[in-house]
Design an enzyme around this catalytic site. Structure first.
Site, PDB file in Angstrom:
ATOM      1  N   THR A 106      38.445  43.737  28.286  1.00 16.16           N
ATOM      2  CA  THR A 106      39.548  43.769  29.253  1.00 16.16           C
ATOM      3  C   THR A 106      40.840  43.279  28.618  1.00 16.16           C
ATOM      4  OG1 THR A 106      38.046  43.457  31.115  1.00 16.16           O
ATOM      5  CG2 THR A 106      40.346  42.843  31.462  1.00 16.16           C
ATOM      6  N   ASN A 142      36.712  48.782  32.627  1.00 17.19           N
ATOM      7  CA  ASN A 142      35.289  49.103  32.567  1.00 17.19           C
ATOM      8  C   ASN A 142      34.999  50.572  32.326  1.00 17.19           C
ATOM      9  OD1 ASN A 142      35.121  46.422  33.145  1.00 17.19           O
ATOM     10  ND2 ASN A 142      34.199  46.655  35.160  1.00 17.19           N
ATOM     11  N   SER A 319      29.728  44.786 -18.946  1.00 18.89           N
ATOM     12  CA  SER A 319      29.196  43.431 -18.968  1.00 18.89           C
ATOM     13  C   SER A 319      30.211  42.463 -19.558  1.00 18.89           C
ATOM     14  CB  SER A 319      27.910  43.402 -19.807  1.00 18.89           C
ATOM     15  OG  SER A 319      27.519  42.079 -20.077  1.00 18.89           O
ATOM     16  N   LYS A 325      27.884  48.003 -22.583  1.00 17.63           N
ATOM     17  CA  LYS A 325      26.954  48.255 -21.489  1.00 17.63           C
ATOM     18  C   LYS A 325      27.646  49.103 -20.417  1.00 17.63           C
ATOM     19  CE  LYS A 325      23.658  45.765 -18.542  1.00 17.63           C
ATOM     20  NZ  LYS A 325      22.449  46.161 -19.290  1.00 17.63           N
ATOM     21  N   GLU A 332      25.890  50.973  -7.227  1.00 17.12           N
ATOM     22  CA  GLU A 332      25.705  49.640  -6.642  1.00 17.12           C
ATOM     23  C   GLU A 332      26.673  49.422  -5.484  1.00 17.12           C
ATOM     24  OE1 GLU A 332      26.212  47.211 -10.078  1.00 17.12           O
ATOM     25  OE2 GLU A 332      24.316  47.863 -10.980  1.00 17.12           O
TER      26      GLU A 332
END
Length: 465
Positions: A106, A142, A319, A325, A332
């Site tokens: 509301t 509502n 890394s 790496k 991920e």
């Protein structure tokens, strides 16, 4: 504060479009002020997508009320202009009510009424526009809030998530064609299975999204049934009988979705059934994406000590200690977005427990969860498509695995029997010999082996992806 409870007009601000509170000062009034004081909970206001839908309802309501003779033309024009100013952007800081507010939202409804009324008076100082009497005419929180909730979610699904899913689906389908001739060993129970083609694996993933899209589109259809017109408890008290149909028609025309008035207002505004169902479709798509992402990540393990059948693009997120790496960082990111969607699904489902008698009183948190899921998943899908899937490369590891696979004996079973083929498998595993060599020790000649065992034909018809 003005007599009707709306804020004063604040500082002068030129045409004001997009200038925000810095230019206007607070446009909201007493009801919003009470809410800001009552709910200092998260510091996070309601999602902009919901607020925009709420203001769109106010705009359509003003035009409908004018058509029905319940608002003067000048009042309706002023309200419409105020809504357009909000929808143009830059005024969202005028909606400070916390997400964790009254369960019917509301306070957000009144916030919108007050802001639109103040902007309407600025647009035409000659007319009186009040939050309750004019902007909220024929409405109740509502029925307006569950209406705006459905509108916002349906729009977000159709314009944001569905296009993202389609794009990734198409990319996976293109990769299925690109890799159609790359042989590899399938895996069941994470153990070697029979040969397949890498393109077939991608075809399976594309198929998941091919099926996810219509599920989400069906959710949009379900959400297009709006409870507007029920007012406080579903009876339609204080609303013109033609009001809701006119508003829904305008929303449908403006947004290109088939919004229509519900045939059962008591169901429509007292439950979250449609939202629970819609979010389930989003969650299903999210879990499909999790399977796809994790499969890609597993096939890309390595580069030397893993499966190594795929090579993911290097997005230069490496890394801090191991030089060179290349982690599957984009995947991920996707899996974490999926985790949030799954958590949001629990929130939406639990919010259904707030459906008590004639009203659900956990709508704000359901709105926030559903819109966050849609926004977050769409962004993660677009990123996965652009920065991972498009750049995937096949390595020579898959074909090499086929040449050395002991599961080639599956093709011998129809010719020498299952148990004899199993003996050859055990022999090869024990000795380290390849299958043709082990088979020869069990009476299968090289010529027979060549005729019976062809990895290409073991992958199915050549016209299959």
């Amino acid at each position: 504060m003005t007599a009707d409870g709306a804020a004063g007009d604040g500082a002068a601000a030129g045409d004001g479009a997009g200038d925000g509170a810095a230019a206007y000062g607070p446009l909201w009034g007493e009801a919003t002020g009470h809410a800001v004081r009552a709910f200092p909970v998260s510091g996070v206001p309601m999602p902009v997508e919901f607020l925009a839908a709420l203001v769109r309802v106010k705009r359509a309501a003003a035009l409908a009320n004018a058509e029905l003779g319940l608002l003067g033309a000048a009042e309706a024009a002023a309200i419409t202009a105020g809504c357009d100013q909000v929808l143009a952007g830059g005024l969202w800081d005028q909606f400070p009510v916390d997400t964790y507010q009254t369960g019917s939202a509301t306070s957000s409804n009144m916030n919108a009424n007050e802001v639109v009324a103040a902007l309407a008076r600025r647009h035409d100082p000659s007319v009186t526009v009040l939050p309750h009497e004019h902007v909220n005419r024929c409405q109740s929180s509502n029925d307006v809030v569950p209406t705006a909730m459905r509108v916002a979610t349906a729009v977000a699904l159709r314009t944001d998530l569905v296009p993202a899913l389609r794009t990734l689906r198409d990319t996976l389908a293109e990769k299925a064609v690109e890799f159609r001739d790359v042989l590899k060993i399938a895996r069941t129970h994470l153990q070697d299975a029979t040969p397949m083609r890498l393109g077939q694996e991608f075809h399976g993933w594309a198929g998941q999204l091919e099926r996810a899209v219509p599920r989400v589109e069906a959710a949009v259809t379900e959400l297009s049934e709006l409870p507007l017109g029920g007012t406080a408890v579903g009876t339609g008290l204080n609303a013109h009988p033609g009001f809701a149909a006119k508003v829904c028609a305008r929303l449908a025309a403006d947004l290109g979705i088939g919004f229509h008035e519900t045939a059962n207002h008591f169901c429509g505004q007292s439950t979250l059934d449609g939202m629970v169902s819609a979010h389930a479709a989003v969650t299903t798509a999210a879990l499909a994406l999790h399977k796809i992402g994790c499969d890609i990540r597993l096939l890309a393990t390595g580069p030397r000590a893993g499966l190594g059948e795929l090579r993911v693009p290097d997005v230069k997120v490496s890394s801090s200690i191991m030089p060179g790496k290349v982690p599957p960082s984009v995947i991920e990111s996707l899996t974490m977005a999926v985790a949030r969607v799954v958590g949001n699904d629990a929130t939406v489902r639990f919010a259904q427990t707030g459906s008590v008698l004639e009203l659900n009183v956990m709508m704000p948190v359901a709105i926030d969860a559903a819109l966050q899921s849609t926004r977050l998943l769409a962004a993660a899908v677009r990123n996965t498509d652009a920065q991972c899937v498009r750049g995937l490369e096949a390595t020579d590891r898959g074909p090499a695995n086929v040449r050395g696979s002991v599961m080639l004996t599956t093709a011998l079973s129809p010719h020498i029997g299952y148990h004899a083929a199993a003996e050859i498998t055990r022999d090869a595993l024990a000795t380290g010999d390849d299958i043709p060599t082990a088979a020869a020790r069990h009476g299968v000649t090289r010529a027979q082996f060549g005729a019976w065992v062809d990895p290409h034909t073991m992958t199915g018809p050549t016209d299959h992806p």
